[in-house]
Every structure is written in structure tokens, then in C-alpha cells.
Design an enzyme around this catalytic site. Structure first.
Site, PDB file in Angstrom:
ATOM      1  N   GLY A  37       3.189  -6.962   3.809  1.00 26.58           N
ATOM      2  CA  GLY A  37       4.140  -7.286   3.412  1.00 26.58           C
ATOM      3  C   GLY A  37       5.267  -7.126   4.107  1.00 26.58           C
ATOM      4  N   GLU A  71       9.554   2.912   6.712  1.00 28.37           N
ATOM      5  CA  GLU A  71      10.184   4.202   6.221  1.00 28.37           C
ATOM      6  C   GLU A  71      11.234   4.891   5.863  1.00 28.37           C
ATOM      7  OE1 GLU A  71       5.607   6.402   6.886  1.00 28.37           O
ATOM      8  OE2 GLU A  71       6.065   5.560   8.367  1.00 28.37           O
ATOM      9  N   GLN A 130      13.047  -3.779   4.821  1.00 24.50           N
ATOM     10  CA  GLN A 130      12.535  -2.782   4.392  1.00 24.50           C
ATOM     11  C   GLN A 130      13.375  -2.280   4.065  1.00 24.50           C
ATOM     12  OE1 GLN A 130       9.198  -2.507   5.143  1.00 24.50           O
ATOM     13  NE2 GLN A 130       9.425  -4.306   4.410  1.00 24.50           N
ATOM     14  N   GLY A 172       0.796  -1.545   0.077  1.00 18.22           N
ATOM     15  CA  GLY A 172      -0.544  -0.140   0.062  1.00 18.22           C
ATOM     16  C   GLY A 172       0.950   1.000   0.316  1.00 18.22           C
ATOM     17  N   PHE A 173       1.577   1.258   0.666  1.00 16.18           N
ATOM     18  CA  PHE A 173       3.017   2.478   1.084  1.00 16.18           C
ATOM     19  C   PHE A 173       2.175   3.946   1.329  1.00 16.18           C
ATOM     20  CE2 PHE A 173       4.715  -0.104  -2.740  1.00 16.18           C
ATOM     21  CZ  PHE A 173       5.780  -0.767  -2.314  1.00 16.18           C
TER      22      PHE A 173
END
Lengths: 327, 743
Positions: free
Chosen positions: B468, B701, B633, B240-241
Site C-alpha cells: 500500500g 516508519e 507515508q 499490515g503495519f
């Protein structure tokens, strides 16, 4: 998408007859262009003729040294064919630089020749587009025209590039397209097949209504030639060329005895640069020679708001390709 | 070979994702994989103008199209209510306007009708037959047009300390530069999708969502029914980000349509409209004014940002969020403003604010360092803040100096020739660039439930999501660590509002939020187990509950051990259960994560080719829970940052605001062939125990922040060209581009 009638042909004659001379019919090979455009409602065939069962999947070397490629030979099969990879390296490289593995596995030789432009204004179904709706105008000329718009062969009615890599290599090699139609079989020189947009951008190729490509026959390879396809783009894979060059040269010592140069990503059709070739033949293989030829190739280029960089980029595609081949 | 991690020690190791096999074999169900009995399919009719009104609809042809059940539009849609859009209340949406609320069109690609038919193909075919007559107004197509037409509105997240303006003039060295970033679109692989079914006044909806609880709350407000009548399920999402944090109009449209026709409705947002009606990172324009004393110490810093928002909602891209605290500077101003354009409402995209903000800040720091004649690394070392000067708090844990130095050492920064264009390899000019990265550490309220079951397994539930990133796996690791159960004996269920309330999967806070709740629930289950063991019928009937220890599945008292399974079986009990409710972070410290990127670019001027050839990043995110998913990530974020640096931009036609490259072919994200041959991620792994018992701060992030600046700084070192407008397309670096006569 609109619903359509579907027919599967078992012979070329049957295919042509099922299609008929009607413009609202379409041949289905790999489907990588047709089905995409049908799904987004840009192409609306009433009749689809599936030709995938036709016996057009062979690559044959002819007695005169030419190579005949069946219309349904996939891009992958053609690129990986040993004869193609050795005798026509530029074609193999061009094919492998295009699309993705999945697309190349589906896409066919004739389908690649027939692929439609990537111009977003053509594909959005709304903007003015003379290809989609003749006479409506060209939204790209004053719109966003960076990556899939041409600087060579443009007209005030259309500036979309022809997206193929394969066709650029074929334009350099020289080829003949064999077609079968309601009036029988005929041959079309590859360089006459794709049309400049001119005043009639809706006419993209030399096929008459209902004609089906059955083969593309490559000219015999130049003796002792070297060839290479150089594709320049933003990312390293899965993008249409911003500029590309297919170059074939023969050398005696450091003198260029013959040269073929074709360009992609910059022209409204696969762009054979005859004048650049003339500027190379008989010259020493030096950077100055390459630069001069590259300049000639783009001397008639027209830049648009976002794609003017393609003029120097296209020249770089020529110079670096020649530099690599003659090193 | 099994990669099972057994028991204590599971935290910090790197087991594979426990959901990995289901995902790669296709067994994991995604939203649009659900086709309930009697389901109908919706397909949108989307506006082809960016501003104006729908003057009329011609539905005759569409109604006669095969399989059509109903066609919804502004004159045929149930009356619903808006969500107050409060995150605290648990009902936030980014676009508050409901679909088909009126005949107004605010952006291209807005729902103007919804066709529902018996099959997807029939719905799509009919949707294409809907005629829409528009009354079109001149669209505001971009940030410049917005500022010119309507000026700006004040945003939030502003900050001021000292006198930045007064200390700028007359400073020894100063720069005044403006950076811009384009619209970027999240482009998750899986498209947004809703499958809505009603039973009476109870709604079940399968959604590709990063926040099932917030969607439940928003749907409750919109349909005016109790939240407990709504079940939102999102066990798997194709990423989705940020685009799937908050519900978008399609989910309202699908739910309303399903209720109206009395059948389940599936609605998938087409790829083209993923660029229009499900959010995007907005366009920004950031003016940076920096000044230093003669020693290169910052004395004034101003970061003034404007971003585009929609005409329906204000979304503020807080570009200065990091600027407030990364560097020590007594005189500092951060301001955010918005300007309205005819685009859908923007939303958070991976590292909102910080990603575009650190492009500007870390590029400007590079420019400032060079202006002051100081090595950019040394400049940062001289100016990194020791404490959070914006909050007047100490950092809970900050190892940015070590991160910077370790990455620099591994990268070989100190061996570089700092002169522009001085490093060459064949055709290529090599450039080195660096940038700091930074992200706040957040922790939210969370509930979780853990059952230790008599069959020797554990069952864990929490209404958060695994997007994810590996949430399923790290929750299993946590339970394994505390119970000694092997990971394969632990079932984790997420993404369903019937489970205890969990957080949205955003802000990099899932790890720090969910693990303490899962741990607390596990401990409660163990306490319950000890209670059974020490009860009248128990194995340790005479013992005090707190005299028992629990390790590796064994309860021990006085040297006697008994397997917990036997405790339960002995009393014919199914399970020992624990439910926990943990709170968000306190405000004793400034909680942030830190790091630094070092990037090598290669520019081949002969073919105008730019590529990133090497990245070394050192990241300080507290304790690493799963070394494999954590590294993944950061590596993924580095690649996404690389896309931001030199490929990604959603282009709009300046004449009418229409998105031009709204597809996967022409919106260019990095592909495998663009991965730098060397990506070296150093995870510092210092537990931040002030933040939570696991010492973990979250990692989703931070990796994208600073990447674009590191690339731009490296490009400057290679080419001497300072690119202040993303993306760094090759034409921005080329010479001899002919001028274009304006048409």
C-alpha cells in the site's frame, strides 16, 4: 452463528403471527445489532422475521402537533427530515453523532430503540454476564469498565450503558412507543420502555414476548425552545458516548422557564435527569445554576474502577450544553 | 487528463499509484478473494482461557453440523516440523510453536481446533459447537504481573559507553522518570487470510503477506519440502503495519488442513483473533535517567526498557535503538529486557522499538530541558549528535538541524509563550510541543528481472510486495527513468515467490533495496539490447557495444538512432532481458533518517476534550522518489502516531488476561474527523548517495516516531500535566474525579 428460519412479513399482523410469543424469535429491521450478534453467536434466534417490507417508513405530523415516526424510518432519513431538523434539532444532532454514515443508512428507528449493550463481557460469549446468562454474575463490575459502562442506574448485577444517542434525545423530547403484539396494540411511555437492570438485567425493555414496535411518536416540541445534543468521547466520530447530554430549554429573558435534560453514555438506560430539570426551571441562566443542576444529576452516581471520570464528564456535558444554548 | 510521466525525470515526480485504479474498483484480488475449485473453508476454535491446557474436546455436535469435512486439533493434526526462524536463512516466523502442537494454551485466542467445512458459514457454525474443556491456570495478564511472577530475561540491542551511573549523581540537573506504553494492535483493514492448495507435494498459497519469500522458506522447513515446491502469492495486501511480515499459525493450519483433506482450504483470521494470534506491539516500561551539566549539555543518559513477550518466544522491543545515537553523550546505557505474559507473541509494528522508545526519549528530553531551564528546541540543538557515537561512525547524511529549524519556523515555535497554560483561544488552551524523529536506513540483498519487450512495453518482476506504500509505482518510475518508456507501458509484478527473490516489505527498506536491483536489471537489459544491435545482423553491426547510447527508447550511434523495438523486431526477438542481484548496505557509515515534529494541541477543560489541531513535520529521508506516495507515508504515520498518543490501547482483563476491546468499535484508532486541520509535511530531499545510487533511504516508519512525545509535550505545555503513560486519555488530564472504593 446458528442457522435460523427466515420469514418475510408483508403486514404487521403477519409479522406478529410469524414471530409468535416465542422468545427464540427476532424481528429483523436494519440488522445492525441483530446480525452482528448472531454472527458472534451471542443471539441465537431460531426464527427471524424480516419486517423490512412493512409500511412503516413514514414521518407524519399529527393534528395535535406530535410527530409519528414509522419503525422502519432509517436513522439517516430521520436525521435529515426537515421537520425533525427544525422542530427537534436535538434529535437530528443525536442521530448524526451516532455510528457511521453506512450504519445510519441501515439502522432504523425501532432498531435503535432496541439496540443491545456494548459491554465486552456481554459480547465475548465467555465471561460472566447476567444479561446473557442470568445468575452468572457481572464480570464488568470488577473488570475493565471504562468506556461502555455506566455510573447511573447500575446494580450489582449489571453496569452496561445503553449505547443509543437517538434514545437520549427522545428521552428529553418525550415520546410514546406504539407496539403491536399477539394481544393487540398498546402504547408505552418512552421513559418506561427501557428498564433499569436491577435484579433482572436480562429484561431490557417493556415489550411483552412477540410484540413489535410500529411507531415512535414524539411529543409536540416545546414552544420557542432551543435544543442541542452534545456528545463527548475519545475520537471525534464513530464511538459511543463517554458522556452526552440532550438539552431542551425555553427562556424568558435570562430566566429558564422550562428545561429537559437527558444523558447518554453514563446510564444503564437513556437517562432523563428530572431533578436537574427542576433545579433549572425558574432560575437565571448562569454558570452557577448549570453547575448546581449538573451536580444534582449525578448525586446518586456510582463510580467504578475505570469510569469514575464519567461523573465530572457527564456534568460537563450538561453545563457546556446549557451554556451554548443560553448564550 | 493523463498524469503519465514520460522517461527521464520520472524519479522524484509524483505520479499516481499505478495499481490505484484496480484497488478502488475492486479489480485487485486480495488473498481471501481466491476461491479455487473445490475449496473448503476453515474456521478456528480459539482458546477462551489465557493459560492452561485443553483437557478434552467434545466434537460430536460439531461433527454432525452441516457441511463439516474435518476437525483438526492437537490429537488430530499431521506431524510437522518447526521452522528454525532465521531471517538470514529466509524462514523467520515470530511464533515458532506450531498450531495444535500439544494441548497447552499460552494465550487467549490461540487456535485449539480448526473446523473445515464446505462453506464459510457452515465452518463457523460448527466451530461454535465444539466443546472445549480446559484446565485453567492463573494467567500472567500484564507486564507488572510478569515481572512479579518470573522477573525478566535479558534482551538484545544493548549498549554501554562511558560511565552513565557515575556521571548521574552530582550532575547539575537530572531527572529519573518512568514511561509506559500499552499493547497496540496493528489492525490492518484486511484480515489475515490464507488460501492453500496442494498438487502432489507442491503447495500454492495465497496469503496477505509482507514477505512471501520468508513465508516460502518457513513453510518449506515446516512441511519438510523444498522451497521451490511452494509458491506464495501476495500481489495486493490491505496493509499490515508489520503484522504480516512473518507467517502466523493460521497459514500453517490452513496448509496442513488442505493437504489432509485433499482440497484447497481458505482460512481467514476473524477480527477478534487479529488481536491475539497475529502479533501486536508489546507493552513497555521504560526508565529514563538523564543528567546535564550547568549549561544543559547531556552528561549521562540511561534508557532501560522492559517489554512483554510470550511464553513461547522472546520478542524484544528495542526501545533504546535510537537513544544510542540521536544525542551526543559520552556516558550512556541502553538495556532491553523482556518479561513473559500470557499473550501471543508480539511482533514488529510500524517503527518497532523507535515508536515507543522515542515516546520515552523525546518526552524525557522535554522534561530534561525544562529541568535545566532551556527551551526544548534549543536543548536539542545543543545536544544533537554530530556523528554516531554508538557505532563510532560518521552519519552518511544528516540534516536534523535544518529539519528542526525549518519545521520550527513554519510552525511558529519561536512566537510561542513558553509558560504553561498561557495560550488560549475561547474555551481552549493551546499547547505547543516538539520531538525529534529518527529511523535507521537499511538496505537488503535483492534480485529483480526486467524485460524490454518487442511490443514496446517493459515487464518487471521481483518477489517483494507493495503493502500500500507505492512500491509498484516507484519501480515503474525507475524503469521509466532509465528507458524512457512511459509509465503505462511498464508492467510491474510483485508478491509472488516465482519471481526473483525480493525483500520483506518492512524496516522502511523496500525503496533502497529494490530500486538498485531494478535499475541494475534494467541496465543489463539495455546492455543485452546493445549486444543485439551490434551483432552481425544488427542495426549497428560494426559498432562497439559501449559506443551506443540509450535514451528515451532510442539506441544511438554516430548520430544515427533506432528505436529499441525495431532492434528486437529486426531480429525476430521477443525481448531483451536483464536479471540483477544486488547486495545490502555496507558499514562505512551510520545510515539513518532524521526529522522533527511540531504539534499544536487544544485542550478544552470545560468538556475535557483534547485534540491535535496542527502538525508541522520536516523529514530528512534522503531523496524522495515519488513526492505523492512519500508525503502520504508521512501523513499516514503522523495520524497513526496521533492514535498512539491519545487513543490506542489493547486492554486485557487483569484477572484472566483476556483482551477486552478486541474489535474495531472499542479499539480506538483515529478516524477522518480526528485528522488535524493542518498537517504540513516538509520533505528535505537531500540525496544520500553514500547509501545507494538513488540517494533514497526509505520513509515508511520515521513519521510515527516521536509523534506521541510531541503530543505529550504539547499537552504538558497546555495543561501542566506530564503524561508518562500512553494513551493520553482525557481522564488523565481531568480534575475532580471521585475516588473509587475498591470492591
Amino acid at each position: 452463528m446458528h442457522n435460523f428460519d427466515y420469514a418475510r412479513a408483508d403486514s404487521t399482523r403477519q409479522a406478529v403471527s410469524s414471530h409468535g410469543p416465542d422468545k427464540q424469535a427476532a424481528y429483523l429491521a436494519g440488522g445492525t445489532t441483530l446480525l452482528d450478534l448472531v454472527k458472534i453467536d451471542i443471539m441465537r434466534p431460531e426464527q427471524v422475521v424480516d419486517i423490512n417490507r412493512l409500511d412503516l417508513k413514514r414521518i407524519e405530523t399529527l393534528n395535535d402537533g406530535r410527530t409519528r415516526i414509522g419503525a422502519l424510518v432509517t436513522n439517516t432519513a430521520l436525521a435529515r427530515d426537515e421537520r425533525i431538523a427544525s422542530d427537534y434539532a436535538v434529535l437530528s444532532e443525536a442521530l448524526l453523532s451516532g455510528a457511521t454514515t453506512q450504519l445510519r443508512n441501515k439502522a432504523t428507528t425501532a432498531g435503535n430503540v432496541m439496540q443491545r449493550v456494548r459491554c465486552p463481557y456481554f459480547r465475548d460469549g465467555v465471561s460472566n454476564c447476567n444479561k446473557r446468562e442470568p445468575g452468572s454474575g457481572c464480570a464488568a463490575i470488577e473488570g475493565h469498565n471504562r468506556s461502555v459502562h455506566a455510573v447511573l442506574g447500575t446494580s450489582e448485577h449489571c453496569i452496561a450503558t445503553h449505547p443509543s444517542d437517538m434514545c437520549v434525545a427522545m428521552a428529553a423530547i418525550g415520546a410514546t412507543i406504539t407496539v403491536e403484539g399477539p394481544e393487540g396494540q398498546r402504547e408505552i411511555d418512552f421513559l418506561d420502555f427501557h428498564l433499569l437492570p436491577g435484579d433482572t438485567p436480562e429484561r431490557e425493555h417493556a415489550l411483552k414476548p412477540g410484540e413489535l414496535i410500529t411507531h415512535v411518536t414524539l411529543d409536540a416540541p416545546l414552544d420557542n425552545s432551543r435544543s442541542h445534543y452534545l456528545k463527548l468521547r475519545d475520537r471525534a466520530s464513530y464511538q459511543f458516548a463517554l458522556a452526552s447530554s440532550a438539552v431542551i430549554v425555553t427562556l424568558e429573558g435570562d430566566t429558564i422557564t422550562d428545561a429537559r435534560v437527558a444523558l447518554g453514555g453514563v446510564g444503564t438506560r437513556p437517562w432523563r435527569a428530572h431533578e436537574a430539570e427542576a433545579a433549572l426551571k425558574g432560575q437565571k441562566a448562569t454558570e452557577a445554576t448549570f453547575q448546581k443542576a449538573a451536580g444534582i444529576a449525578f448525586k446518586s452516581a456510582t463510580p467504578y474502577a475505570h469510569n469514575a471520570f464519567k461523573i465530572p464528564l457527564g456534568q460537563q456535558a450538561i453545563v457546556r450544553n446549557l451554556t451554548t444554548l443560553t448564550a | 487528463m493523463s498524469d503519465s510521466i514520460i522517461g527521464a525525470g520520472a524519479i522524484g515526480s509524483g505520479p499516481k499509484r499505478i495499481d490505484g485504479q484496480r484497488k478502488v474498483t475492486g479489480a485487485a484480488p486480495y488473498a481471501a478473494d481466491h476461491h479455487p475449485d473445490n475449496v473448503a473453508y476453515g474456521y478456528g476454535v480459539f482458546s477462551t482461557i489465557a493459560s492452561g491446557t485443553v483437557a478434552g474436546l467434545d466434537l460430536d455436535a460439531a461433527r454432525q453440523s452441516p457441511g463439516v469435512i474435518d476437525i483438526f486439533h492437537h490429537e488430530h493434526f499431521p506431524e510437522l516440523h518447526r521452522s528454525p526462524s532465521s531471517m538470514a536463512q529466509g524462514n523467520k516466523v515470530e511464533e515458532t510453536r506450531l498450531p495444535f502442537e500439544d494441548n497447552k494454551v499460552y494465550y487467549e485466542g490461540q487456535f485449539v481446533a480448526l473446523v473445515v467445512a464446505d462453506t464459510f458459514e457452515n465452518a463457523r457454525a460448527a466451530a461454535r459447537k465444539v466443546g472445549v474443556n480446559y484446565k485453567s491456570d492463573q494467567a500472567i495478564a500484564n507486564l507488572d504481573q510478569g515481572v512479579t511472577a518470573h522477573g525478566t530475561q535479558k534482551g538484545q540491542g544493548n549498549h554501554e559507553r562511558g560511565d552513565a551511573a557515575g556521571n548521574f549523581d552530582g550532575a547539575a540537573h537530572s531527572i529519573d522518570v518512568t514511561y509506559t506504553t500499552p499493547v497496540e494492535t496493528h489492525n490492518p483493514m484486511e484480515m489475515h487470510a490464507s488460501v492453500a492448495s496442494w498438487e502432489g507435494d507442491r503447495l500454492t498459497i495465497f496469503e496477505s503477506s509482507q514477505g512471501v519469500v520468508q513465508q516460502q522458506g518457513a513453510l518449506a522447513k515446516i512441511f519438510g519440502i523444498p522451497p521451490e515446491h511452494i509458491r506464495v502469492e501476495s500481489p495486493f495486501i490491505g496493509s499490515g503495519f508489520g503484522a504480516k511480515l512473518w507467517m502466523w499459525p493460521h497459514a500453517v493450519a490452513a496448509s496442513a488442513a488442505a493437504r489432509e483433506i485433499g482440497r484447497p482450504v481458505q482460512l481467514v483470521v476473524p477480527r477478534q483473533q487479529m488481536f491475539t494470534t497475529t502479533g501486536h506491539r508489546p507493552e513497555t516500561c521504560q526508565r529514563m535517567r538523564l543528567a546535564t551539566d550547568e549549561n544543559g549539555k547531556l552528561v549521562s543518559l540511561r534508557h532501560e526498557s522492559i517489554n512483554t513477550t510470550s511464553f513461547t518466544d522472546q520478542y524484544v522491543e528495542t526501545c533504546g535503538s535510537v537513544t544510542k545515537s540521536l544525542y551526543s553523550c559520552p556516558n550512556l546505557t541502553v538495556s532491553h529486557e523482556t518479561t513473559q505474559v500470557n499473550r501471543g507473541t508480539p511482533t514488529s509494528m510500524r517503527a518497532p522499538g523507535a515508536a515507543p522508545g522515542l515516546f520515552a526519549l523525546e518526552s524525557a528530553i522535554d522534561e530534561m530541558a525544562l529541568e535545566a531551564g532551556v527551551d526544548p528546541l534549543e536543548f536539542r540543538m545543543n545536544n544533537y549528535a554530530e556523528r554516531d557515537e554508538s557505532l563510532d561512525l560518521d552519519f552518511s547524511s544528516n540534516h536534523i538541524r535544518e529539519a528542526t529549524e525549518r519545521a520550527a519556523e513554519k510552525f511558529g515555535w519561536h512566537d510561542r509563550n513558553p509558560d504553561v497554560g498561557s495560550m488560549r483561544d475561547g474555551h481552549e488552551i493551546i499547547g505547543y510541543g516538539m520531538a525529534a524523529c529518527n529511523w535507521e536506513a537499511l538496505k537488503r540483498e535483492c534480485e529483480a528481472r526486467v524485460s524490454l519487450r518487442a511490443d514496446g512495453t517493459a515487464y518487471v518482476t521481483c518477489a517483494t510486495q507493495d503493502i500500500g506504500t507505492g512500491t509498484y509505482t516507484i519501480i515503474a518510475q525507475t524503469v521509466s527513468d532509465l528507458t524512457g518508456l512511459p509509465i503505462e507501458k511498464i508492467t510491474v509484478r510483485l508478491g509472488d515467490t516465482s519471481y526473483p527473490k525480493g525483500p520483506i516489505s518492512g524496516g522502511s527498506w523496500t525503496t533502497a533495496t529494490t530500486l538498485p536491483a531494478v535499475a541494475a536489471a534494467t541496465r543489463k537489459a539495455i546492455e543485452e539490447l546493445k549486444g543485439y544491435a551490434t551483432s552481425g545482423k544488427g542495426d549497428f553491426a560494426d559498432a562497439a557495444s559501449d559506443s551506443l547510447t540509450f535514451e528515451n527508447g532510442q539506441l544511438t550511434h554516430d548520430g544515427q538512432s533506432v528505436d529499441y523495438v525495431d532492434v528486437l523486431k529486426g531480429q525476430k526477438l521477443a525481448s531483451a532481458d536483464g536479471h540483477a542481484h544486488t547486495q545490502g548496505a555496507d558499514s562505512q557509515y551510520s545510515y539513518r533518517s532524521f526529522g522533527a515534529h511540531f504539534v499544536e494541541v487544544r485542550w478544552d477543560p470545560g468538556i475535557s476534550n483534547l485534540r491535535v489541531s496542527r502538525v508541522v513535520s520536516a523529514i530528512d529521508v534522503g531523496r524522495v522518489i515519488n513526492s505523492m506516495t512519500a508525503r502520504n507515508q508521512v501523513e499516514g504515520a503522523i495520524v497513526m502516531g496521533l492514535g498512539m498518543a491519545h487513543f490506542e490501547a489493547t486492554e486485557y482483563d487483569a484477572r484472566n488476561g483476556r483482551p477486552v476491546n478486541n474489535n474495531y468499535a472499542e479499539y480506538v484508532v483515529p478516524v477522518h474527523a480526528d485528522q488535524p486541520p493542518e498537517v504540513d509535511v516538509i520533505l528535505l530531499d537531500y540525496p544520500d548517495l553514500e547509501f545507494n545510487e538513488f540517494g533514497a533511504r526509505g520513509i515508511g516508519e520515521i513519521g510515527i516516531t516521536g509523534m506521541a512525545a510531541a503530543v505529550a509535550n504539547a499537552v504538558y505545555h497546555a495543561t501542566g500535566k506530564r503524561i508518562r503513560d500512553l494513551p493520553i486519555f482525557k481522564e488523565k488530564l481531568m480534575e475532580n474525579i471521585p475516588a473509587v472504593q475498591s470492591a
